[in-house]
Design an enzyme around this catalytic site. Structure first.
Site, PDB file in Angstrom:
ATOM      1  N   SER A 179      41.726  45.861  29.970  1.00 21.46           N
ATOM      2  CA  SER A 179      40.487  45.641  30.721  1.00 21.46           C
ATOM      3  C   SER A 179      39.305  45.477  29.757  1.00 21.46           C
ATOM      4  O   SER A 179      39.313  44.567  28.919  1.00 21.46           O
ATOM      5  CB  SER A 179      40.265  46.789  31.703  1.00 21.46           C
ATOM      6  OG  SER A 179      39.255  46.495  32.627  1.00 21.46           O
ATOM      7  N   HIS A 221      44.989  45.236  39.189  1.00 23.39           N
ATOM      8  CA  HIS A 221      44.296  45.522  37.936  1.00 23.39           C
ATOM      9  C   HIS A 221      44.988  46.689  37.228  1.00 23.39           C
ATOM     10  O   HIS A 221      45.013  47.817  37.736  1.00 23.39           O
ATOM     11  CB  HIS A 221      42.833  45.866  38.214  1.00 23.39           C
ATOM     12  CG  HIS A 221      41.986  45.966  36.978  1.00 23.39           C
ATOM     13  ND1 HIS A 221      41.647  44.870  36.221  1.00 23.39           N
ATOM     14  CD2 HIS A 221      41.416  47.034  36.359  1.00 23.39           C
ATOM     15  CE1 HIS A 221      40.899  45.246  35.200  1.00 23.39           C
ATOM     16  NE2 HIS A 221      40.748  46.569  35.252  1.00 23.39           N
ATOM     17  N   ASP A 262      44.001  40.089  40.928  1.00 26.09           N
ATOM     18  CA  ASP A 262      43.212  41.164  40.324  1.00 26.09           C
ATOM     19  C   ASP A 262      41.784  41.117  40.855  1.00 26.09           C
ATOM     20  O   ASP A 262      41.064  40.144  40.605  1.00 26.09           O
ATOM     21  CB  ASP A 262      43.222  40.999  38.803  1.00 26.09           C
ATOM     22  CG  ASP A 262      42.517  42.132  38.062  1.00 26.09           C
ATOM     23  OD1 ASP A 262      41.787  42.911  38.705  1.00 26.09           O
ATOM     24  OD2 ASP A 262      42.679  42.219  36.839  1.00 26.09           O
TER      25      ASP A 262
END
Length: 402
Positions: free
Chosen positions: A202, A357, A328
């Site tokens: 991320s 995610h 996502d």
């Protein structure tokens, strides 16, 4: 952690007991999942051949957990159910040029039979997400994959998120790579003959890609892998500010950011209006009031433009594998840099239809190893154990493009 679970459980009950109509107005109908399909791999022919040979998971048919296959549910259920493998860290605090400190958590793996000599034992450098640290489930699973192969691991915790004090009024952001550069220099100084691979998740993936773009051929890394990167920070923020996504994710992450500011209030009030920051209700508001100010941006838009790694990929010089899910909520598929990747010899974009995610859950009771963990393990092994094959694939593709 218990408050986190209670927060998500309450939301799930709310959704499942009457608000599925919200989902039905979206692009996909969660009650009508598409059949399992292999991921889409976008990269050069040579890189593709290398990955199919040494990372067979890239061609596996990805079947998400049938009762929570939708991206948002995958993301939530992962937080609730995913196990945290036991990991024993050795903590080290290193100083930065501005007087700050960075917390590193090491797993030296001194019992490695594959690499008994510490000086040449390959090292995986892990970069967690926005409010994450070495204790996150996905980090522990990645560490487990790496140590299983005999490698050493070090987790780069962003300033102030791992219990250490913030010594200067400087936090962290996706665009600033000076702390990562300091960490890489430190690791390479300790183990100059050990190959180093970067793994970012991320926001950690955004930092890693921006670092690789800035350092080009002088990154000190043999390869990189990213999971669930937000390729365009503005598009990501727009997605996270949709009502349901704000309720499920944005509000909680913003709460975590505000909590960190409260803990470091005394040092941060030297540069920002802390009371104003603590009134932020979205990540974008938080970045406008604190992050962009701390790092000298005129506005949050300027920061987000600088932080977005998609258009910087042509500046990178090492092999990079990037995993994203098309559903996502943090990283909308319309922002994936497909055309950019198609023109590059060293970057591969692997896209699954589902996975949410940092989730990619599989099986009826998805608590253990999943698609994401297998990809971690196979790519670590491929990059460290077959460097010549990887180098040949990259060099061959470069020659083909000349």
């Amino acid at each position: 952690m218990q408050s986190t679970k209670n927060h998500f459980i309450a939301i799930l009950i709310h959704i499942m007991c009457g608000d599925l109509t919200i989902y039905l107005s979206e692009e996909q109908n969660p009650l009508n999942p598409s059949p399992p399909q292999p991921p889409v791999l976008i990269c050069s022919q040579s890189f593709s051949a290398f990955l199919h040979k040494h990372c067979p998971v890239v061609s596996e048919c990805f079947s998400p957990t049938p009762w929570c296959w939708e991206g948002r549910l995958q993301t939530l259920i992962c937080v609730l159910l995913k196990t945290k493998p036991p990991v024993s860290y050795r903590n080290e605090l290193i100083r930065t040029l501005d007087g700050g400190q960075i917390s590193l958590d090491w797993v030296d793996n001194q019992t490695s039979t594959t690499y008994p000599e510490s000086s040449t034992r390959p090292t995986v450098l892990l970069l967690p997400g926005l409010t994450g640290n070495s204790q996150q489930s996905y980090v522990r699973h990645a560490v487990t994959q790496a140590t299983r192969h005999g490698y050493r691991c070090v987790v780069f915790n962003n300033r102030g998120v791992s219990g250490e004090e913030l010594l200067t009024p400087v936090t962290y952001c996706a665009a600033n790579t000076s702390d990562l550069e300091r960490v890489v220099q430190h690791v390479k100084r300790l183990h100059p003959h050990a190959p180093l691979l970067g793994a970012g998740v991320s926001l950690g993936g955004m930092i890693l890609l921006n670092y690789l773009a800035r350092k080009r051929g002088d990154s000190g890394m043999v390869a990189g892998i990213t999971i669930s990167v937000a390729w365009d920070a503005i598009v990501s923020s727009d997605s996270l500010e949709k009502p349901l996504n704000w309720l499920l994710f944005n509000s909680y992450l913003t709460y975590g950011l505000r909590r960190a500011v409260s803990r470091h209030r005394k040092v941060l009030e030297k540069v920002v209006d802390v009371d104003h920051v603590l009134k932020a209700r979205t990540i974008r508001e938080f970045d406008e009031r604190l992050t962009s100010v701390v790092f000298g941006y005129k506005s949050c838009v300027d920061y987000y433009l600088d932080a977005s790694p998609g258009k910087k990929l042509p500046q990178t010089a090492v092999p990079i594998l990037c995993l994203n899910a098309a559903d996502d909520p943090f990283s909308p598929k319309n922002a994936f840099p497909v055309s950019v990747v198609q023109s590059l010899p060293n970057v591969a974009l692997l896209v699954t239809a589902h996975g949410g995610h940092i989730a990619f859950l599989q099986g009826l009771f998805p608590r253990g190893e999943t698609f994401m963990e297998r990809l971690f393990g196979q790519f670590f092994h491929a990059a460290f154990e077959h460097p010549r094959d990887l180098q040949r694939a990259y060099v061959h593709e470069c020659q083909q493009q000349l």
